[in-house]
Design a protein around this motif. Structure first.
Motif, PDB file in Angstrom:
ATOM      1  N   PRO A  79       0.827  -1.218   0.000  1.00 13.69           N
ATOM      2  CA  PRO A  79       0.000   0.000   0.000  1.00 13.69           C
ATOM      3  C   PRO A  79       0.855   1.260   0.000  1.00 13.69           C
ATOM      4  N   GLY A  80       0.487   2.184  -0.866  1.00 17.62           N
ATOM      5  CA  GLY A  80       1.246   3.422  -1.006  1.00 17.62           C
ATOM      6  C   GLY A  80       1.384   4.203   0.280  1.00 17.62           C
ATOM      7  N   LEU A  81       0.398   4.106   1.152  1.00 10.50           N
ATOM      8  CA  LEU A  81       0.454   4.849   2.416  1.00 10.50           C
ATOM      9  C   LEU A  81       1.199   4.093   3.500  1.00 10.50           C
ATOM     10  N   GLY A  82       1.578   2.865   3.239  1.00 10.05           N
ATOM     11  CA  GLY A  82       2.332   2.090   4.205  1.00 10.05           C
ATOM     12  C   GLY A  82       1.475   1.139   5.015  1.00 10.05           C
ATOM     13  N   LEU A  83       2.114   0.456   5.918  1.00 14.72           N
ATOM     14  CA  LEU A  83       1.508  -0.608   6.700  1.00 14.72           C
ATOM     15  C   LEU A  83       0.361  -0.140   7.587  1.00 14.72           C
ATOM     16  N   ALA A  84       0.309   1.127   7.911  1.00 14.82           N
ATOM     17  CA  ALA A  84      -0.746   1.632   8.808  1.00 14.82           C
ATOM     18  C   ALA A  84      -2.146   1.403   8.259  1.00 14.82           C
ATOM     19  N   VAL A  85      -2.295   1.291   6.932  1.00 14.41           N
ATOM     20  CA  VAL A  85      -3.627   1.048   6.374  1.00 14.41           C
ATOM     21  C   VAL A  85      -4.128  -0.353   6.721  1.00 14.41           C
ATOM     22  N   ARG A  86      -3.237  -1.196   7.208  1.00 16.94           N
ATOM     23  CA  ARG A  86      -3.611  -2.563   7.569  1.00 16.94           C
ATOM     24  C   ARG A  86      -3.812  -2.735   9.074  1.00 16.94           C
ATOM     25  N   VAL A  87      -3.921  -1.633   9.772  1.00 15.95           N
ATOM     26  CA  VAL A  87      -4.241  -1.640  11.195  1.00 15.95           C
ATOM     27  C   VAL A  87      -5.622  -1.036  11.342  1.00 15.95           C
ATOM     28  N   SER A  88      -6.593  -1.841  11.745  1.00 17.92           N
ATOM     29  CA  SER A  88      -7.976  -1.375  11.847  1.00 17.92           C
ATOM     30  C   SER A  88      -8.274  -0.800  13.229  1.00 17.92           C
ATOM     31  N   SER A  89      -7.382   0.045  13.712  1.00 19.32           N
ATOM     32  CA  SER A  89      -7.561   0.719  14.999  1.00 19.32           C
ATOM     33  C   SER A  89      -6.619   1.913  15.014  1.00 19.32           C
ATOM     34  N   ASP A  90      -6.538   2.616  16.145  1.00 21.21           N
ATOM     35  CA  ASP A  90      -5.610   3.728  16.253  1.00 21.21           C
ATOM     36  C   ASP A  90      -4.186   3.240  16.036  1.00 21.21           C
ATOM     37  N   VAL A  91      -3.428   4.029  15.319  1.00 15.18           N
ATOM     38  CA  VAL A  91      -2.041   3.681  15.042  1.00 15.18           C
ATOM     39  C   VAL A  91      -1.150   4.629  15.821  1.00 15.18           C
ATOM     40  N   THR A  92      -0.411   4.081  16.757  1.00 19.21           N
ATOM     41  CA  THR A  92       0.563   4.866  17.513  1.00 19.21           C
ATOM     42  C   THR A  92       1.892   4.151  17.445  1.00 19.21           C
ATOM     43  N   LYS A  93       2.947   4.872  17.661  1.00 20.99           N
ATOM     44  CA  LYS A  93       4.286   4.298  17.560  1.00 20.99           C
ATOM     45  C   LYS A  93       4.458   3.152  18.549  1.00 20.99           C
ATOM     46  N   GLY A  94       4.959   2.044  18.023  1.00 19.40           N
ATOM     47  CA  GLY A  94       5.347   0.939  18.898  1.00 19.40           C
ATOM     48  C   GLY A  94       4.252  -0.011  19.311  1.00 19.40           C
ATOM     49  N   ASN A  95       3.040   0.097  18.769  1.00 17.26           N
ATOM     50  CA  ASN A  95       2.021  -0.859  19.190  1.00 17.26           C
ATOM     51  C   ASN A  95       1.705  -1.838  18.083  1.00 17.26           C
ATOM     52  N   ALA A  96       0.576  -1.686  17.472  1.00 14.25           N
ATOM     53  CA  ALA A  96       0.094  -2.623  16.473  1.00 14.25           C
ATOM     54  C   ALA A  96       1.021  -2.741  15.263  1.00 14.25           C
ATOM     55  N   LEU A  97       1.662  -1.656  14.868  1.00 14.34           N
ATOM     56  CA  LEU A  97       2.537  -1.718  13.700  1.00 14.34           C
ATOM     57  C   LEU A  97       3.690  -2.687  13.887  1.00 14.34           C
ATOM     58  N   ASP A  98       4.298  -2.678  15.062  1.00 17.03           N
ATOM     59  CA  ASP A  98       5.407  -3.598  15.323  1.00 17.03           C
ATOM     60  C   ASP A  98       4.948  -5.048  15.256  1.00 17.03           C
ATOM     61  N   VAL A  99       3.812  -5.325  15.857  1.00 19.14           N
ATOM     62  CA  VAL A  99       3.260  -6.682  15.841  1.00 19.14           C
ATOM     63  C   VAL A  99       2.879  -7.069  14.415  1.00 19.14           C
TER      64      VAL A  99
END
Length: 185
Positions: free
Chosen positions: A63-83
């Motif tokens: 995805p052009g916007l990056g991995l955050a579009v694949r997190v269906s919740s709030d995106v903050t540094k060090g949480n869901a993105l790392d997992v």
């Protein structure tokens, strides 16, 4: 901290049909897009004619916007993105190890906004769930879900739950495009 969802609705032009165009009209620079009207399969055909290496041409879309579009919740540094990075790496590597990477158009994991109960080791857990999405397609315009073997799904689910911190449930997305889209955003 603003979330991706707030950003997405603030800038609705973030993605247009098949990632072609969609930039603001009042930009103060000239935009040169020689491949603007080509779709992914056509870009791959052109790359093949130009002798672009297969390892680059057959790479799955990201995805052009990056991995955050694949997190269906709030995106903050060090949480869901790392997992999610870890889960995605396990899933895609399992696909490569099974010799399926080039047969699949795109594969990725989605971090779901739910917490689930489970048991890991000798402890009861209250952790997160992820969904796995893998599609097959000729052109990316329509797609069907990849029919993994039961053994593959058991193996990758076990690897994810045993190695990705905070995940105790793994789901598979089996929706075709259409009615679904490839991404979840």
């Amino acid at each position: 901290m603003s979330t991706f969802w707030e950003w997405k609705h603030t800038f609705p032009h973030y993605k247009s049909h098949h990632n072609v165009g969609g930039l603001p009209k009042d930009m103060k620079l000239k935009l040169i897009e020689p491949l603007k009207l080509l779709f992914k399969d056509e870009v791959r055909q052109l790359g093949s004619i130009l002798d672009v290496p297969d390892s680059f041409l057959k790479r799955h879309p990201f995805p052009g916007l990056g991995l955050a579009v694949r997190v269906s919740s709030d995106v903050t540094k060090g949480n869901a993105l790392d997992v999610l990075r870890q889960v995605d790496e396990i899933f895609v590597q399992a696909i490569k190890d099974a010799g399926l990477y080039d047969k699949i158009w795109q594969a990725f994991a989605v971090f779901l906004p739910v917490q689930t109960f489970g048991v890991q080791g000798d402890q009861r857990t209250h952790s997160n769930a992820v969904a796995l999405r893998a599609i097959t397609s000729e052109d990316g315009m329509t797609a069907d879900w990849n029919n993994f073997s039961h053994e593959f799904l058991v193996d990758v689910s076990n690897k994810i739950c045993n190695n990705a911190r905070g995940i105790n449930h793994v789901c598979e997305d089996i929706a075709p495009k259409l009615p679904a889209t490839v991404e979840w955003e």
